[in-house]
Design an enzyme around this catalytic site. Structure first.
Site, mmCIF file in Angstrom:
data_model
loop_
_atom_site.group_PDB
_atom_site.id
_atom_site.type_symbol
_atom_site.label_atom_id
_atom_site.label_comp_id
_atom_site.label_asym_id
_atom_site.label_seq_id
_atom_site.Cartn_x
_atom_site.Cartn_y
_atom_site.Cartn_z
ATOM 1 N N CYS A 66 116.783 5.743 -62.437
ATOM 2 C CA CYS A 66 117.030 6.930 -63.250
ATOM 3 C C CYS A 66 115.707 7.546 -63.689
ATOM 4 O O CYS A 66 114.768 6.837 -64.062
ATOM 5 C CB CYS A 66 117.877 6.571 -64.469
ATOM 6 S SG CYS A 66 118.284 8.006 -65.495
ATOM 7 N N CYS A 70 115.198 6.698 -71.528
ATOM 8 C CA CYS A 70 115.949 6.208 -72.681
ATOM 9 C C CYS A 70 115.556 4.762 -72.998
ATOM 10 O O CYS A 70 115.641 3.881 -72.142
ATOM 11 C CB CYS A 70 117.448 6.296 -72.401
ATOM 12 S SG CYS A 70 118.002 7.963 -71.951
ATOM 13 N N CYS A 73 117.966 1.671 -72.284
ATOM 14 C CA CYS A 73 118.660 1.555 -71.004
ATOM 15 C C CYS A 73 117.877 0.756 -69.970
ATOM 16 O O CYS A 73 116.712 1.050 -69.684
ATOM 17 C CB CYS A 73 118.970 2.950 -70.459
ATOM 18 S SG CYS A 73 119.966 2.910 -68.956
ATOM 19 N N CYS A 110 136.780 4.901 -66.079
ATOM 20 C CA CYS A 110 135.545 5.638 -66.364
ATOM 21 C C CYS A 110 134.566 5.514 -65.197
ATOM 22 O O CYS A 110 134.062 4.417 -64.916
ATOM 23 C CB CYS A 110 134.898 5.103 -67.637
ATOM 24 S SG CYS A 110 136.016 5.099 -69.068
ATOM 25 N N CYS A 142 137.922 9.436 -66.614
ATOM 26 C CA CYS A 142 136.773 9.902 -67.384
ATOM 27 C C CYS A 142 135.550 9.811 -66.480
ATOM 28 O O CYS A 142 135.339 8.797 -65.816
ATOM 29 C CB CYS A 142 136.573 9.050 -68.631
ATOM 30 S SG CYS A 142 135.120 9.516 -69.624
ATOM 31 N N CYS A 202 134.287 13.522 -74.587
ATOM 32 C CA CYS A 202 134.071 12.160 -75.071
ATOM 33 C C CYS A 202 132.584 12.019 -75.369
ATOM 34 O O CYS A 202 131.748 12.269 -74.500
ATOM 35 C CB CYS A 202 134.517 11.162 -74.006
ATOM 36 S SG CYS A 202 134.076 9.436 -74.353
ATOM 37 N N ARG A 272 136.441 3.999 -80.146
ATOM 38 C CA ARG A 272 136.434 2.925 -79.158
ATOM 39 C C ARG A 272 135.303 1.940 -79.432
ATOM 40 O O ARG A 272 134.138 2.320 -79.508
ATOM 41 C CB ARG A 272 136.283 3.504 -77.752
ATOM 42 C CG ARG A 272 136.412 2.457 -76.650
ATOM 43 C CD ARG A 272 136.120 3.055 -75.287
ATOM 44 N NE ARG A 272 136.732 4.363 -75.156
ATOM 45 C CZ ARG A 272 136.194 5.370 -74.470
ATOM 46 N NH1 ARG A 272 135.035 5.212 -73.869
ATOM 47 N NH2 ARG A 272 136.809 6.527 -74.396
#
Length: 331
Positions: A66, A70, A73, A110, A142, A202, A272
């Site tokens: 990626c 972040c 992550c 998801c 999702c 979401c 959630r």
């Protein structure tokens, strides 16, 4: 006699919105009042959702490599965590994952992919898989593919995607301490693009990233303003090799207070319990469902979760009922 928390819960049910000070009082409440706090949160939860629990399952369709930085992550460009890395799965593999989710009574499947945003080819793989899943299974889909263009959001909606996840992750004030490769506004705008395309928004958060309690309150209130239908509350599972390696700020009781806070501030929304629940809530995992009405089952992106069968047993032992939603959208 009605406790302060029961009284506050009744006011919330009647439409009252907490002040910042009242919200901070929840996070600062003594552990001796935890059961009373959760009872208040449960009154709100029960009013809107009864004893039903929604189940969600993730498939990590593209791992690592990626371009974002972040700090939490393991898939980011700055991470040295030894994770499995692979390009976008093919359509059949994504459909097979949906079959497993269906067997485990997951109402929402998801589809997640690492990266700043999807390429046209990746988007086509996802939309083709979604169409087939919709034909075979009655479940919500999702997608979580990063930053979207309005056109990409429309393509996902056309394919049958019910919900789009793009977490704000932290407060606007704390955002630059977590990542600088995209802005807080980038995340907010993506949620709004999905909503404009007719997809249910979401968006959630990660607690335990050296934020303040005021930051946590602002996260909850920002998601209320965004009108996110589903709010995943993640608890940092600090992975070796990430910028937040070694961070360990959370206790089970504080995690429960955070869940209660989100129920009091977002009373009508799906709250959630998400990543990190096993390592942070530990033996108190079941108590989180007195505030939340949804959990992930199975594994997360690059970390393992509790066995799905144990989650089902936990719900049965608590007297909760699986809410197996039928997908609202059609292709």
């Amino acid at each position: 006699m009605m406790s302060y928390w029961d009284h506050l819960a009744q006011k919330v049910i009647e439409g009252y919105q907490l002040s910042d000070n009242e919200a901070l009082t929840i996070l600062n409440s003594p552990d001796e009042e935890l059961l009373q706090l959760l009872n208040g949160a449960y009154q709100i939860r029960k009013y809107y959702y009864g004893n039903k629990v929604k189940l969600n399952m993730i498939i990590n369709t593209k791992s690592g490599a990626c371009s974002e930085n972040c700090g939490y992550c393991s898939q980011s460009r700055d991470s040295t965590a030894p994770i499995e890395k692979y390009r976008m799965m093919d359509k059949d593999s994504i459909v097979m994952g949906a079959e497993r989710a269906h067997r485990l009574k997951s109402g929402t499947y998801c589809i997640v992919a690492s990266g700043r945003g999807p390429t046209n080819r990746e988007l086509q793989t996802v939309t083709t898989a979604v169409k087939e899943i919709k034909e075979k299974f009655d479940m919500k889909i999702c997608a979580c593919l990063g930053i979207l263009s309005p056109e990409q959001a429309k393509e996902l909606k056309k394919a049958g995607v019910d919900r789009y996840n793009h977490n704000i992750n932290t407060s606007e004030n704390h955002h630059d301490n977590i990542t600088t490769s995209h802005s807080y506004e980038d995340r907010v705008h993506t949620v709004k693009k999905a909503k404009s395309a007719g997809i249910s928004p979401c968006s959630g958060i990660i607690v335990g990233m050296k934020e303040t309690k005021k930051d946590v309150v602002q996260m909850a209130k920002s998601l209320r303003e965004l009108d996110a239908d589903s709010i995943p509350v993640n608890f940092l599972h600090a992975i070796d090799g990430t910028l937040l390696e070694g961070t360990d700020e959370l206790t089970p009781s504080y995690c429960l207070k955070v869940l209660a806070l989100f129920r009091y501030i977002n009373p009508t929304k799906e709250i959630r319990i998400s990543g990190g629940r096993e390592v942070n809530l530990r033996s108190l995992q079941p108590m989180g469902l007195y505030a939340a009405n949804s959990i992930f089952i199975g594994d997360y992106l690059t970390t393992g979760g509790q066995e799905g069968t144990k989650d089902h047993q936990m719900l049965k032992d608590m007297g909760f009922e699986v809410d197996y939603e039928i997908a609202e959208s059609t292709v």
